[in-house]
Design a protein around this motif. Structure first.
Motif, short mmCIF file in Angstrom:
data_model
loop_
_atom_site.label_atom_id
_atom_site.label_comp_id
_atom_site.label_asym_id
_atom_site.label_seq_id
_atom_site.Cartn_x
_atom_site.Cartn_y
_atom_site.Cartn_z
N GLN A 14 0.84 -1.19 0.00
CA GLN A 14 0.00 0.00 0.00
C GLN A 14 0.88 1.25 0.00
OE1 GLN A 14 -0.63 -2.63 2.31
NE2 GLN A 14 -2.03 -3.44 0.78
N GLY A 15 0.27 2.37 -0.38
CA GLY A 15 1.00 3.62 -0.38
C GLY A 15 0.53 4.52 -1.50
N VAL A 16 1.32 5.56 -1.78
CA VAL A 16 1.01 6.52 -2.83
C VAL A 16 1.89 6.22 -4.04
CG1 VAL A 16 0.91 8.96 -3.46
CG2 VAL A 16 0.42 8.26 -1.10
N PHE A 17 1.28 6.12 -5.20
CA PHE A 17 2.01 5.83 -6.43
C PHE A 17 1.57 6.83 -7.49
CE2 PHE A 17 1.68 2.00 -3.97
CZ PHE A 17 2.97 1.49 -3.98
N THR A 18 2.54 7.42 -8.18
CA THR A 18 2.25 8.46 -9.16
C THR A 18 2.72 8.03 -10.54
OG1 THR A 18 4.32 9.59 -8.59
CG2 THR A 18 2.31 10.34 -7.48
#
Length: 223
Positions: A14-18
């Motif tokens: 999980q996390g932030v992905f750009t």
């Protein structure tokens, strides 16, 4: 599709992905973004998905991406907005229609950094937040765009594939046609139409859409 599989579909934390993508709006939305969202669902089938999207143009380039999202979602606080989506993975989609990427590099960087900074403070941190910067038909300087976007820390630039992987496409299409309770002869006819496009992306994509229209009761093109 190999790069998409490697960069997006194998994400297992999980996390932030750009990500940044570039090309025709319908192909980006109906194929690439759709596949990203489908694979996201496969990773966490127990979770729902919420998409928020904005459209940015030169005429409103003075507005930050954060402010644009807040206005679009009728919210005053982005943390509250995300916290309201409990048990949901989030897709933040930014449609850029005519702003040169070198002009939005700074604002995109600020927005990506902000989302990363607030992620640990959210109520639900066992989720994905996927940010997609979709540059529509800004193709005249594609190599330059790729280089500029690649300089943004943490941003993965995805190439729009030139060809479908037929080893992936044909089994997928065969299953789709079977689900329509079609006869084997008709299934083979549609598969041959797809194979005749040799995997080239745009004509194959257009042929898929034509077949879908036929299955929905539209006009049959040929065969």
């Amino acid at each position: 599709m190999n790069q998409l599989n490697r960069e997006v579909f194998q994400v297992d934390i999980q996390g932030v992905f750009t990500f940044a993508i570039q090309g025709d709006a319908s192909i980006l939305n109906e194929y690439i973004i759709e596949r990203i969202e489908q694979k996201l669902k496969q990773h966490q089938p127990e979770r729902s998905k919420q998409r928020f999207e904005i459209r940015i143009h030169l005429e409103n380039n003075d507005q930050t991406m954060l402010d644009a999202f807040l206005k679009q979602c009728n919210s005053n606080n982005f943390i509250d907005l995300l916290n309201a989506q409990i048990n949901s993975d989030i897709v933040l989609l930014i449609w850029n229609y005519d702003i040169p990427v070198n002009h939005i590099k700074s604002s995109a960087t600020s927005f990506f950094e902000y989302i990363n900074s607030i992620y640990p403070t959210l109520i639900d941190t066992h989720r994905f937040i996927i940010i997609i910067l979709a540059n529509v038909d800004i193709s005249s300087q594609s190599e330059i765009n790729h280089h500029i976007l690649g300089e943004i820390n943490g941003l993965t630039v995805l190439d729009t594939p030139n060809k479908y992987e037929l080893l992936e496409l044909i089994p997928w299409a065969h299953q789709l046609f079977q689900e329509q309770n079609m006869e084997d002869a008709q299934i083979q006819q549609y598969l041959n139409r797809l194979k005749n496009q040799k995997g080239y992306f745009r004509p194959t994509y257009q042929e898929i859409n034509a077949i879908i229209r036929e299955l929905e009761g539209g006009t049959k093109r040929y065969g």
